[in-house]
Scaffold this active site. Structure first.
Site, PDB file in Angstrom:
ATOM      1  N   GLN A 122      -4.603  -1.590   9.771  1.00 40.21           N
ATOM      2  CA  GLN A 122      -4.393  -3.493   8.605  1.00 40.21           C
ATOM      3  C   GLN A 122      -4.894  -3.923  10.081  1.00 40.21           C
ATOM      4  O   GLN A 122      -4.558  -3.961  10.896  1.00 40.21           O
ATOM      5  CB  GLN A 122      -2.991  -3.353   8.742  1.00 40.21           C
ATOM      6  CG  GLN A 122      -2.668  -4.910   7.803  1.00 40.21           C
ATOM      7  CD  GLN A 122      -4.072  -4.618   6.277  1.00 40.21           C
ATOM      8  OE1 GLN A 122      -3.773  -3.576   5.641  1.00 40.21           O
ATOM      9  NE2 GLN A 122      -4.048  -5.245   6.060  1.00 40.21           N
TER      10      GLN A 122
ATOM     11  N   ASP B 245     -10.947   2.385   4.192  1.00 40.56           N
ATOM     12  CA  ASP B 245     -11.614   1.704   4.292  1.00 40.56           C
ATOM     13  C   ASP B 245     -12.593   1.477   3.795  1.00 40.56           C
ATOM     14  O   ASP B 245     -13.234   0.054   3.204  1.00 40.56           O
ATOM     15  CB  ASP B 245     -10.958   0.620   5.510  1.00 40.56           C
ATOM     16  CG  ASP B 245      -9.106   0.088   4.903  1.00 40.56           C
ATOM     17  OD1 ASP B 245      -9.491  -0.385   4.091  1.00 40.56           O
ATOM     18  OD2 ASP B 245      -8.599  -0.353   6.308  1.00 40.56           O
TER      19      ASP B 245
ATOM     20  N   LYS C  45       1.006  -1.821  -0.073  1.00 38.05           N
ATOM     21  CA  LYS C  45       0.028  -0.322   0.081  1.00 38.05           C
ATOM     22  C   LYS C  45       0.923   1.681  -0.054  1.00 38.05           C
ATOM     23  O   LYS C  45       0.847   2.320  -0.863  1.00 38.05           O
ATOM     24  CB  LYS C  45      -0.965   0.070   1.106  1.00 38.05           C
ATOM     25  CG  LYS C  45      -2.016  -0.760   0.727  1.00 38.05           C
ATOM     26  CD  LYS C  45      -2.757  -1.587   2.543  1.00 38.05           C
ATOM     27  CE  LYS C  45      -3.871  -2.598   1.996  1.00 38.05           C
ATOM     28  NZ  LYS C  45      -4.391  -2.670   3.001  1.00 38.05           N
TER      29      LYS C  45
HETATM   30  N1  GUN Z   1      -7.053  -7.209   6.277  1.00 38.68           N
HETATM   31  C1  GUN Z   1      -7.700  -7.466   5.681  1.00 38.68           C
HETATM   32  N2  GUN Z   1      -7.982  -6.815   4.344  1.00 38.68           N
HETATM   33  C2  GUN Z   1      -7.636  -5.133   4.934  1.00 38.68           C
HETATM   34  C3  GUN Z   1      -8.586  -4.352   3.901  1.00 38.68           C
HETATM   35  O1  GUN Z   1      -8.922  -4.210   3.285  1.00 38.68           O
HETATM   36  N3  GUN Z   1      -7.926  -2.699   4.825  1.00 38.68           N
HETATM   37  C4  GUN Z   1      -7.532  -3.228   6.180  1.00 38.68           C
HETATM   38  N4  GUN Z   1      -7.398  -2.263   7.245  1.00 38.68           N
HETATM   39  N5  GUN Z   1      -7.022  -4.183   6.769  1.00 38.68           N
HETATM   40  C5  GUN Z   1      -7.249  -5.286   5.958  1.00 38.68           C
END
Ligand code: GUN
Length: 295
Positions: free
Chosen positions: A96, A119, A52
């Site tokens: 995350q 998100d 990311k």
């Molecule tokens: N863990 C798995 N997928 C995601 C996501 O799209 N965002 C976040 N913050 N954590 C995750």
């Protein structure tokens, strides 16, 4: 069968975002800024967050990675989020997931200000999505929509079957595909662990989205000929022939399902890359909505 190439489609989305960032900067504005919080050192989470951050850099976004110890308290984590909420130089915040067991994920999700919730996990954004209102769409289902758009796949009137009802993927995916929009208007069936006669339902799917996290669960006999297959699974399985010691497997048994499908996403190289495209699109949206204060 045609491959739905996440590398190509995400590159196209990223190019558009990069051009928009350049236009903002040429008007004297600062760059969009994403803050990511990573708690502990889960291998998969490390990889996702690193990707990311790298993708932010590639398109001219600023990014800040806050790493917190596995043992950080919920109160300390919430204090970091509060600081980021109040920082006008930060447009998007993501924490995350998964988090260590002693931290309540829902409390963390609800602490992020909805206007910075790139998100799309906050109940305000989830509620807006359900009502077809403008909102931050969770990055993975958003990425799937961007992929369908990129390849011009018709969704209207189709039967979409979604496997998995998580708040991150399955449930928002089912809502997006059913909404009255250019990439919606499907008849949607949402399946989960209590679904009976699962194969009889998946066999009716014109569009099948697998998001259950069970490697190679979907086999050729479960799939309708010429279906569009979207594989959201990314599970690490032990593979001693690989340098890393693991291989990445999707939820679909690719080799046997691909010949039967009209379109299919590979794993890796499919939905995973589109998730990042969705996240970056949300971050630019947060920045633009915040632009009265962007100097
Ligand atoms: N863990 C798995 N997928 C995601 C996501 O799209 N965002 C976040 N913050 N954590 C995750």
């Amino acid at each position: 069968m045609q491959m739905l190439d996440g590398k190509l489609a995400s590159a196209a989305v990223k190019k558009q975002l990069q051009e928009k960032v350049l236009a903002h900067i040429s008007q004297g504005k600062r760059a969009p800024h994403l803050a990511a919080i990573l708690v502990g050192s889960n291998g998969a989470s490390e990889t996702y967050v690193a990707s990311k951050v790298k993708n932010c850099e590639e398109i001219g976004f600023e990014s800040t990675l806050i790493r917190l110890d596995e043992k950080v308290t919920e109160v300390e984590l919430l204090a970091h989020i509060e600081q980021l909420n109040n920082n006008e130089g930060i447009d998007g915040i993501l924490v995350q997931l998964p988090l260590p067991k002693h931290i309540k994920e829902q409390a963390v999700i609800e602490a992020i200000h909805p206007s910075k919730d790139v998100d799309g996990f906050h109940p305000i954004n989830a509620g807006k999505l359900m009502q077809g209102m403008d909102c931050f769409i969770p990055a993975t289902p958003y990425g799937v929509v961007l992929l369908l758009q990129h390849y011009g796949i018709e969704t209207k009137g189709k039967h979409a079957v979604v496997l998995g009802r998580s708040n991150i993927v399955g449930r928002p995916m089912s809502i997006l595909l059913s909404n009255a929009s250019a990439t919606g208007n499907c008849t949607v069936t949402l399946c989960h662990r209590n679904t009976e006669n699962l194969a009889s339902i998946t066999q009716q799917a014109d569009i099948l989205v697998a998001a259950i996290g069970i490697p190679e669960f979907v086999t050729a006999d479960m799939v309708k000929p010429d279906a569009v297959i979207i594989d959201v699974g990314i599970t690490r399985v032990v593979d001693t022939t690989k340098k890393s010691g693991f291989a990445i497997k999707g939820d679909v048994k690719f080799n046997e399902v691909a010949p039967k499908a009209s379109f299919i996403t590979p794993v890796p190289g499919g939905v995973g890359l589109m998730t990042i495209a969705g996240l970056l699109t949300n971050t630019l949206k947060a920045y633009e909505q915040n632009s009265v204060t962007v100097g």
